[in-house]
Every structure is written in C-alpha cells, then in structure tokens.
Design a protein around this motif. Sequence first.
Motif, PDB file in Angstrom:
ATOM      1  N   ASP A 576       7.785   6.579   4.006  1.00 43.23           N
ATOM      2  CA  ASP A 576       7.609   5.153   4.150  1.00 43.23           C
ATOM      3  C   ASP A 576       8.054   4.972   5.621  1.00 43.23           C
ATOM      4  O   ASP A 576       7.358   3.989   6.214  1.00 43.23           O
ATOM      5  N   THR A 614      10.591  -7.661   0.511  1.00 39.06           N
ATOM      6  CA  THR A 614       9.667  -7.167   1.538  1.00 39.06           C
ATOM      7  C   THR A 614      10.197  -7.187   2.909  1.00 39.06           C
ATOM      8  O   THR A 614      11.383  -7.797   3.305  1.00 39.06           O
ATOM      9  N   LYS A 650      -3.603  -1.742   8.241  1.00 37.44           N
ATOM     10  CA  LYS A 650      -3.949  -2.359   6.917  1.00 37.44           C
ATOM     11  C   LYS A 650      -3.687  -1.442   5.862  1.00 37.44           C
ATOM     12  O   LYS A 650      -3.349  -1.753   4.963  1.00 37.44           O
ATOM     13  N   GLU A 651      -4.067  -0.132   6.200  1.00 35.25           N
ATOM     14  CA  GLU A 651      -3.903   0.936   5.143  1.00 35.25           C
ATOM     15  C   GLU A 651      -2.302   0.940   4.682  1.00 35.25           C
ATOM     16  O   GLU A 651      -1.909   1.031   3.810  1.00 35.25           O
ATOM     17  N   MET A 653       0.206  -1.163   5.515  1.00 33.42           N
ATOM     18  CA  MET A 653       0.988  -2.502   5.464  1.00 33.42           C
ATOM     19  C   MET A 653       0.335  -3.109   4.147  1.00 33.42           C
ATOM     20  O   MET A 653      -0.628  -3.063   3.723  1.00 33.42           O
ATOM     21  N   ASP A 654       1.205  -4.062   3.338  1.00 32.19           N
ATOM     22  CA  ASP A 654       0.461  -4.717   2.467  1.00 32.19           C
ATOM     23  C   ASP A 654      -0.364  -6.147   2.775  1.00 32.19           C
ATOM     24  O   ASP A 654      -1.114  -6.520   2.290  1.00 32.19           O
ATOM     25  N   GLU A 655       0.182  -6.434   3.932  1.00 38.32           N
ATOM     26  CA  GLU A 655      -0.350  -7.783   4.521  1.00 38.32           C
ATOM     27  C   GLU A 655      -0.348  -7.626   6.105  1.00 38.32           C
ATOM     28  O   GLU A 655       0.375  -7.215   6.612  1.00 38.32           O
ATOM     29  N   LYS A 671       5.441  -5.370   4.315  1.00 41.59           N
ATOM     30  CA  LYS A 671       5.466  -4.268   3.590  1.00 41.59           C
ATOM     31  C   LYS A 671       6.498  -4.338   2.391  1.00 41.59           C
ATOM     32  O   LYS A 671       7.428  -4.813   2.648  1.00 41.59           O
ATOM     33  N   SER A 672       6.035  -4.212   1.271  1.00 43.85           N
ATOM     34  CA  SER A 672       6.810  -4.199  -0.052  1.00 43.85           C
ATOM     35  C   SER A 672       7.722  -3.221  -0.071  1.00 43.85           C
ATOM     36  O   SER A 672       7.426  -1.933   0.450  1.00 43.85           O
ATOM     37  N   LYS A 677       6.632   0.654  -6.625  1.00 44.43           N
ATOM     38  CA  LYS A 677       5.416   0.599  -6.059  1.00 44.43           C
ATOM     39  C   LYS A 677       4.844   1.912  -5.578  1.00 44.43           C
ATOM     40  O   LYS A 677       5.588   2.385  -4.807  1.00 44.43           O
ATOM     41  N   GLN A 679       3.007   4.661  -3.637  1.00 39.51           N
ATOM     42  CA  GLN A 679       2.561   4.967  -2.165  1.00 39.51           C
ATOM     43  C   GLN A 679       0.936   5.119  -2.493  1.00 39.51           C
ATOM     44  O   GLN A 679       0.558   6.096  -3.120  1.00 39.51           O
ATOM     45  N   ASP A 680       0.359   4.579  -1.555  1.00 39.52           N
ATOM     46  CA  ASP A 680      -1.060   4.807  -1.489  1.00 39.52           C
ATOM     47  C   ASP A 680      -1.601   6.476  -1.229  1.00 39.52           C
ATOM     48  O   ASP A 680      -0.978   6.622  -0.399  1.00 39.52           O
TER      49      ASP A 680
END
Lengths: 680, 111
Positions: A576, A614, A650-651, A653-655, A671-672, A677, A679-680
């Motif tokens: 992270d 966040t 963008k990938e 961060m959440d926003e 970032k949350s 949550k 991780q993508d």
Amino acid sequence: MIPVANAPDRLSLVHRRFCDELCRRLLAAASTTSIGMAFQAPGLPEEWIIPFNSDNCKITRTVEFTQEPLSECRLRLCASSEDAAGLLALIEVVAQSVAEIQDVTSREDLLMQELGASWETLAALYESSLDLQSSDNLQGVIDRLLDRSVQAAGDSAAVLWIANEGMFEAMAERNCERLKPRTGAKGLMGAARLRGDPMVLDANSYELQSGEVEPELRGAGAVVLIPVRTRAGLELVLQVWRAAGSQPFESPAVRLLEAIALQAASTVEKDRFHHAALEGERMRQEMEVVASIQQRLLLGGPPTGLAGVDIANYMLPSLQVGGDFYQFVRHSATCFDAVVADVMGKGIGSALMGAATKGALHRVIAELKGCEGTSQLPQPSEIVSAANREMCGQLIELDSFVTLYYARLDLEKMILTYVDAGHSHAQHFIKSTGAVETISGDGIPLGFQADEAYTQRTVSLEAGDVVFLYSDGVSESASESGEFYGAEGVAEFLTRQSWRGAAEIASEINREVTEFRGSQELTDDFTCLVIKLSEAKSGLARRIELKGELDELERLREWVRSSLVECSSTALGELDIFNIQLALQEAATNVIFHGLMPGESRRIEVSLAFEDQTAVFQIAYEGEPFTPEDVPEPDFDGSRDHGFGVFLMKEIMDEVAFTRENGKNTIRMVKSLDSNKEQD
Amino acid sequence: MVTLTVVDDVLVVALEEKVLDARNAKAFRSEVESALNAHRQVVLDMGTLTFMDSSGLGALLSCLRQVTGHGGDMKICALTPQVRAIFQLVRMHRLFDIYNTREEAMKSFSA
C-alpha cells in the motif's frame, strides 16, 4: 512513568531478577545441577552471564521474547541432561516460566501505580511529612522515619547513614547493634553511592557473595541501599536488609523506602537550615525534594500515535511545589483522555496526594475496563465517580481535596466529553467563529462526598479548534499591581494565539504570563495542556514543499512513507505504502515535466490529511492548465513507452481530481485506508 | 549504474540502483543501448530495485522493443513484490518474460 534516565538501571535489575528466578525454577524442575544462561538486551553489557555456569553444557536452546518489557532480548540457555524426556521437560519449564515471570516483571512498569495504590504507604508518608513540619526534634523525626522503613520493609533491620566530615555515621538503627562510623567508600555502600541509584539485592546477587560486603549484611537474604545526595552537599544512605532465607524486596517497598530516604534528607537539611536561619534556602531545598517526587510520580509526556491532533504540555513548578498533575491515557489512535488536577495544599504532602490520585485513576480505569461483559470504554463520569469513591475517605481524613478536569477526546466523532470536578479551568477556542468558550461543569472536588455521582457533558469539536486545560497557577498569576491574569486573560490569549501549533501555544502563554507577573514570583504550579485539532483545509496534518526538480522525488517518497506510518490510524502494508508513493511520484513527475513554467517559482506543495478513514493528498502548483481529458489512454501492447502516469494514479487511488483556481492547479488524490477493502 | 557481463552468449544486465524512475531512467537507457544492440539474448536482473515508476517502466519497455526489434529476446528477473505489482497494474506482466531468479532466466535460454 519511570524517568528515561533511570531506565537502563531498572532494566538490568528486572533482567537480573528474571534470570535468577528462571535459574531457580530450572534447577528445581529438571534436577540438573549445571545450567548456564546468557542474556542479551539493549542497554546491557554485551553479554551477561549468570553465575550458574557449567562447563559441560550439551544442549543449547534459544528463547525469543516477544512481549514487553523484555522485548528485543535474547536468552540463551545451556543445560546438560542425558535423557530426552528430561530435556523436553526443561524446555517446557522455560516456556512457562518466561510467560509467568514476564507477567511479574511487566508489573515493574506499573510501579508508580503501585505506590499510588497503596494508601497506607502514602498516608504514612503524608503523616510523617506533617510530623517533620511541626517537630523540631530532629532525632525524634528520624527515629520515626526509620520505624516507618522497618514497617514498610516487613521483618527487617535498618540503618540510616549520614555523612559527617568525611565519615558516614549511623544516625539511627533498628533491629541491629550500634554500628561504627565508616568511610562509605567500600563495600555495598560504596557501590550504591557510586551508582547514585537504589541498589536492590537478594541472596543470589553476586554482590552479596563477594568479599567486600559489610559485616552486618553478610549472609543477608535481601538488601536495599538507597543513596541520596542533595545539591547542598548532604549525603545519606538508607540501608535496609532481611535475614537469610527471606523474600527479596518487592518494587513497591523499594519505592517507598526511596521516598522515606528523600524525606529523611529533607528533614536533616531543614534542620541544618533552620539552625542557619536560612528560610529562603530551606524552601529551595524542600522544593528540590518535592520536585523529585513530582518528576518521578506526577508528570509524563503526551501520548503518541494519535492521528489528527497536536498536543503539548507545559508545567512550571512554583517555589512551593504543590500537587498539580496531568495525565494522558490513550485508548486508540482516535481516542484519548487528558486530565489536569490540582491537590489542595503545597509541599510533600500534596505531591503525594497527587500521586495517590493519579494512581487511583489508573487503577479505576483498568478495573472498569476489566469488568466482565463490557467491551466499551468506561465513561469519564464513571471513572471520576469511582476514583472519588476510592479516595474520598482518606482525603477527608487528611483534610485535603482534589479539583480535577477529566476530558476525553474522540477524534473520530469530534466530541469532547468531560467531567469538571470543581476545577473550572478549560477553554475552547472555536476556529470557525474565532470565539473562546469556557467549558466547565458543576461537579464538586474529589474528597467531599464518597457517593457523589459525577455527571459528564459533551461539546462538539471542529477542525482547527483548541482545547486548553490548565491549573489555577495560570489564571491566578498576579501582576505587581495585584491584578489576576484570570480566565479572561486566558480566553483573550487564546483568541490571539490559537493559530499557532500546540507547543508554541504552551510556551507562548508561559511567556505572556511571566511578562504579566513582572517581578512577582510564581506562587503556584503552572500547568497547562494544549490540544489542537488538525485543521481541515489549509493547515492539514502534514505538508511538504518541493522544488520543481527530479532530485526532489526521493524526498517526496520518504515524506509519503513517514507521514503514512506516523499519522495513519490504520496499519498500512508495504505494498500500500509503495503504491501510494508511486501515485504521488507520478503526479509530481508530470507536474515537473509538463506543469511548471520555466522560471523562478517552480515549487510544488504537497499535503496530506486524514478524513474518515481516507488519506487525502493534494498537490498544488502554479503553472500550465492541465486538462485530463487530453491525456490519451495508455497503450498496453508495449508500442508506447510513456503515458502511464495518470493511469497509474487512477489505478492506485480511489479518487483523482484535477482542479484549477486563480492560476493554481491542484491534484487531489484520495485513498481509502479501510483495511477490509481488497487491494485491486 | 549497471554491470554488464556475458555468460554463455547471454548478456546479463545487472542493475545496481535501488530506484529506477524519472530521475535516472534516461541515463539507464543510454547506458545499455549499445550492448543491447550487440546481443540477441538478454537477462535483466533487477534484484537491487526497491522502487520504480512509469518512467522506469517506460525505459524497460523501450529496451524490450530494441531487443525484439533485431530478433532477440529479453527476460527480466528478481523483482521485489512491489515492483512486480507495477507490471501488473499496467498489464505489462504479459509483455515481459519474468523469472524469479537469474538462474531460472538463464536456463530458459538454454532450454
């Protein structure tokens, strides 16, 4: 808490006892006669071997410690044993003993609590402090102090040595023959004086087995030597010991003997100064004694590991030190308690009452937390009510009372919950209106009614607000013309100075009050706690300014890492942190390559704030407008080797949002930190 | 910033940097350029790398294109989990042949 300066000594003592005890158990359990242990710990000599060594050790086992306070220590155990079953049993004993003994040794950390907890000991000290204030018969007071020592130490003998013209004379003895004067340079007394700190030995201590032991201590089961040296040059040693076969001295007993030795020093000095008729000097000396109690028992630093708040404490003891104290209790990264209290009276007695109150609060919190079936934190009202219940009888008996302000800050809900027990000293600077409001209640001080049910109130807080807790030493500071600084003075100060950081606010009010006082001396302890909530928009939890150069990227990455590690209430994984570093780096690189204009003001401001689980990063710079729509999607077929920056941001961060205002661009990335949550 | 060695006709490019990013990606690129032209089999060892950004990734892509451009093949190896994660973020793990160790990467050429 134990002062840092003393920590290594205490550690060694704890470890020493730990090893001794472990050896004893091993010898008993494994019926082996040869056991060797080596102990390694920070702050100790390289390797420290207990005198149970054996030459023909056949096995070696390493025990790793993970729990406090013996973390980072390694214990190597060698034992000779022929049969495998015996070996297994041995290892089991080690494992069990480590857990058990650790439990015992971790109590060392609670020493202060223990001393405060034992009412009898404090009451005894309090009484003898009254005794020495009223009596002018020095020998009588010293005799009574020594009686107390023997009482406190259980079945034991005691001598109080006082240095007089190069020799130590026994000023009083209990349960032993009259001892001749000695130089104090040799033996255990010499060792204790050299250390300058209490020396606690038991039958297994090698010091007791060496040849240099004083005759009366030879073969003793347990020994405590407490050396005291005052600035005026008075030196004394309190020596207490138990016969062979007795239990070692427990830490609370040692602490109490320490306090008694300090009192004896104070008494002798007072007596000397009395004869010299140096009243002012006497006061200074007493202050020194009380200040040392205060240092050891009453004060502590603000809690660490809290997100979104800036805390500072300031304490200036007055000439006649009183029983002011403050206390922080951290419950989580977003919740902590802050307490400021003032004990009626001055001097040793009230300092001890302060210690008792602090101990009672600690204990009550622990007890209420431990109640079965409750997972919730005890409320401030419950804590204060319970502490009062516990202390009330004794406070009444000693004709004293305690005013106290108990505040709990919940940084997640942004609520201050408080109990005002007759203290009435808290002010709240409200950032949004610029006003300062008094936050007080109508509780009575501790020590009036045992069954008093204290009530709590709440105040909502906002980003940038300041909560200021203080003692009357602040508001009752008087000017040369006799005016008080007053609560109004404090409020007025806060409206002017709350823009500063907490530490600056604390030192600034001291400066202003000192100026106000002029030549008037400080007559009461001056204590304040400043709690400043991080500001939401511009101030932020953290910020860094970068030059628009690629060489700054490393600094940015380090800042991102340390800010996340220090401020985040969630424990973030390496991946992270790495990814967030990467997103920030991509943003900054784009700004450096494409955003900034050539010329002077090539600067980038980066900030981080934590909001609702966040992390919010903002990267602001003056430069070319940026239209994210113009950025083409990256090619994933390897045909183009750039154009991944915005995509990565963008990938990860959440926003991600780009805005522009008055020629200033801002990249906002959220970032949350919710650990659940995926991780993508 | 790199050590170049040739083992059994394979060019081993061992990176000696902790960071490959916008600050040094260009320098890296020019340092390996001529060697990459001279070899058809290349192993890039990234064991020292703890941080890489999109510029670093771009430099690697550019190397890959150069090697495959003249009919060669490039393998990369010894990525930390974090660095490997970037490849996945930008789907580049499908373009690169990634091996855990240098030995495995070398072996893949002889197979």
